[in-house]
Enzyme design. Sequence first.
Site, PDB file in Angstrom:
ATOM      1  N   ARG A   1       0.834  -1.198   0.000  1.00 60.32           N
ATOM      2  CA  ARG A   1       0.000   0.000   0.000  1.00 60.32           C
ATOM      3  C   ARG A   1       0.876   1.258   0.000  1.00 60.32           C
ATOM      4  NH1 ARG A   1       0.306  -1.899   5.164  1.00 60.32           N
ATOM      5  NH2 ARG A   1       0.432  -0.420   6.912  1.00 60.32           N
TER       6      ARG A   1
ATOM      7  N   CYS B   1      33.888  -2.086  24.970  1.00 61.62           N
ATOM      8  CA  CYS B   1      35.144  -2.462  24.338  1.00 61.62           C
ATOM      9  C   CYS B   1      36.209  -2.802  25.385  1.00 61.62           C
ATOM     10  CB  CYS B   1      35.652  -1.326  23.451  1.00 61.62           C
ATOM     11  SG  CYS B   1      34.847  -1.222  21.828  1.00 61.62           S
TER      12      CYS B   1
ATOM     13  N   ASP C   1      25.790  -2.296  34.771  1.00 60.51           N
ATOM     14  CA  ASP C   1      26.042  -1.126  35.612  1.00 60.51           C
ATOM     15  C   ASP C   1      24.776  -0.324  35.894  1.00 60.51           C
ATOM     16  OD1 ASP C   1      28.878  -1.533  35.749  1.00 60.51           O
ATOM     17  OD2 ASP C   1      29.026  -0.819  33.688  1.00 60.51           O
TER      18      ASP C   1
ATOM     19  N   ASN D   1      18.870  -6.966  21.697  1.00 61.00           N
ATOM     20  CA  ASN D   1      18.256  -5.922  20.889  1.00 61.00           C
ATOM     21  C   ASN D   1      19.323  -5.443  19.908  1.00 61.00           C
ATOM     22  OD1 ASN D   1      15.942  -6.028  22.551  1.00 61.00           O
ATOM     23  ND2 ASN D   1      16.854  -4.576  23.974  1.00 61.00           N
TER      24      ASN D   1
ATOM     25  N   GLY E   1      15.925   0.754  18.889  1.00 63.35           N
ATOM     26  CA  GLY E   1      16.331   1.674  19.939  1.00 63.35           C
ATOM     27  C   GLY E   1      17.708   1.449  20.519  1.00 63.35           C
TER      28      GLY E   1
ATOM     29  N   SER F   1      21.557   2.107  20.829  1.00 63.61           N
ATOM     30  CA  SER F   1      22.493   3.177  20.501  1.00 63.61           C
ATOM     31  C   SER F   1      23.935   2.688  20.409  1.00 63.61           C
ATOM     32  CB  SER F   1      22.403   4.295  21.546  1.00 63.61           C
ATOM     33  OG  SER F   1      22.673   3.790  22.846  1.00 63.61           O
TER      34      SER F   1
ATOM     35  N   HIS G   1      26.341  -7.484  21.642  1.00 59.30           N
ATOM     36  CA  HIS G   1      26.123  -7.932  23.016  1.00 59.30           C
ATOM     37  C   HIS G   1      24.666  -8.301  23.223  1.00 59.30           C
ATOM     38  CE1 HIS G   1      24.690  -3.780  23.300  1.00 59.30           C
ATOM     39  NE2 HIS G   1      24.080  -4.111  24.443  1.00 59.30           N
TER      40      HIS G   1
ATOM     41  N   GLN H   1      21.757  -9.250  26.741  1.00 58.24           N
ATOM     42  CA  GLN H   1      21.546  -9.027  28.161  1.00 58.24           C
ATOM     43  C   GLN H   1      20.880 -10.245  28.795  1.00 58.24           C
ATOM     44  OE1 GLN H   1      20.223  -4.981  29.354  1.00 58.24           O
ATOM     45  NE2 GLN H   1      20.013  -4.598  27.173  1.00 58.24           N
TER      46      GLN H   1
ATOM     47  N   GLU I   1       3.435 -19.192  27.894  1.00 56.02           N
ATOM     48  CA  GLU I   1       3.899 -20.287  27.039  1.00 56.02           C
ATOM     49  C   GLU I   1       4.072 -21.571  27.840  1.00 56.02           C
ATOM     50  OE1 GLU I   1       7.969 -21.002  24.630  1.00 56.02           O
ATOM     51  OE2 GLU I   1       6.858 -19.204  24.038  1.00 56.02           O
TER      52      GLU I   1
ATOM     53  N   HIS J   1      13.658 -18.448  24.603  1.00 52.45           N
ATOM     54  CA  HIS J   1      12.510 -18.944  25.357  1.00 52.45           C
ATOM     55  C   HIS J   1      12.951 -20.209  26.095  1.00 52.45           C
ATOM     56  CE1 HIS J   1       8.989 -16.671  23.411  1.00 52.45           C
ATOM     57  NE2 HIS J   1      10.116 -16.063  23.059  1.00 52.45           N
TER      58      HIS J   1
ATOM     59  N   GLU K   1      -2.985  -3.925  17.153  1.00 51.46           N
ATOM     60  CA  GLU K   1      -2.092  -4.542  18.129  1.00 51.46           C
ATOM     61  C   GLU K   1      -2.215  -3.890  19.501  1.00 51.46           C
ATOM     62  OE1 GLU K   1      -0.509  -4.982  14.007  1.00 51.46           O
ATOM     63  OE2 GLU K   1      -1.004  -3.224  15.222  1.00 51.46           O
TER      64      GLU K   1
END
Length: 348
Positions: free
Chosen positions: A24, A48, A71, A148, A154, A156, A161, A163, A177, A276, A311
């Site tokens: 579209r 680093c 941290d 991520n 998002g 930066s 890496h 988490q 689940e 998961h 959503e």
Amino acid sequence: MTWEQRWHPLREEWVVVAAHRNNRPWVGGTLDGPEKAIPEYDPGCPLCPRNTRVSGVTNPDYSGVFVFDNDAPCVGPKAPRDLPKPAGIYRNAPAEGIARVVCYTPRHDMTLAELGAGQVEALLSCWQEQYRDLGSRPEVNHVLMFENKGEAVGVSNPHPHCQIYATNFVFKTIENEAAISARYWDENRRGLMEDIIASERADGRRILAENDSAIAFLPYFARYAYETFVVPKQPHGSLAGLSAAELRDFSKVLHEVQVRFDNLWKMPFPYVMALHQAPTDGKAHEGFHFHIEFHPPLRKPNLLKYLAGPEVGGGSFLSDTSPEEKAAELKAVPAVHYRHAGEAVAHA
């Protein structure tokens, strides 16, 4: 035009597939600009080697996988217990836990897709160790590992890496689940993911990679355009249960998926990756089947999938693409990373 509902068995909800909507007209926001040049080492990067983090701790001159306590954690082992009681029916509780960061490599400019086979396997071994260590602690009920990747979600800092959140509670998606998988096991005496794998293999169109003990596919019920599952064929509750051979197979399939992602548009492919794994709360969690899910936010190059009315407001996902078409796109690209294709030819 086609309008179809597809049942998502792991979430027990319908996904509306309207693939014609991907073409579209679009006049909204996009992700513009060429791929940014990233140095091998960034003196200002807190991840680093040899750099000092915000806590004042200096990173070692590490050469492989490096793990440290976050941290700026979102949960902590000394969360205050003397919380003020909220009014009315509201409740609160301490958010206790341990938050860690796992650096994949000292190279600031690398991604998981560009790591060597041995490096990917070493990373998975690290994840196994972290799950075993943190999950064995009586105060930890769940070990969530996630990455991520990319500015589109998002992030930066491009240093590769992920988490780890080891918490005194179970994150809601995994809680749901686990309950759904246990009920399916009770009713059928088979694992839900085993039946999902069987269905995907019977169809075949959405499988991206497969070897003796691992498989990757865009599920029939995919919500995002390039949503992908990477799954061991044997029903392990967590990554910790995989044998050395299974870990090696799993790392190969995981890496191939990553390479195909990047090769699709010849750019570092953004995503949210979540492992998961069964909760570590002492319950049986029968039928839970460990897997990794990728939720990429782009539906076209530089074009985001926005979560909007259906959503956010309605609670049902609307997919603008067909999983079969998106799987075909990923299968059509090479399994050698575009940045290193010349190297592969030279070594052939």
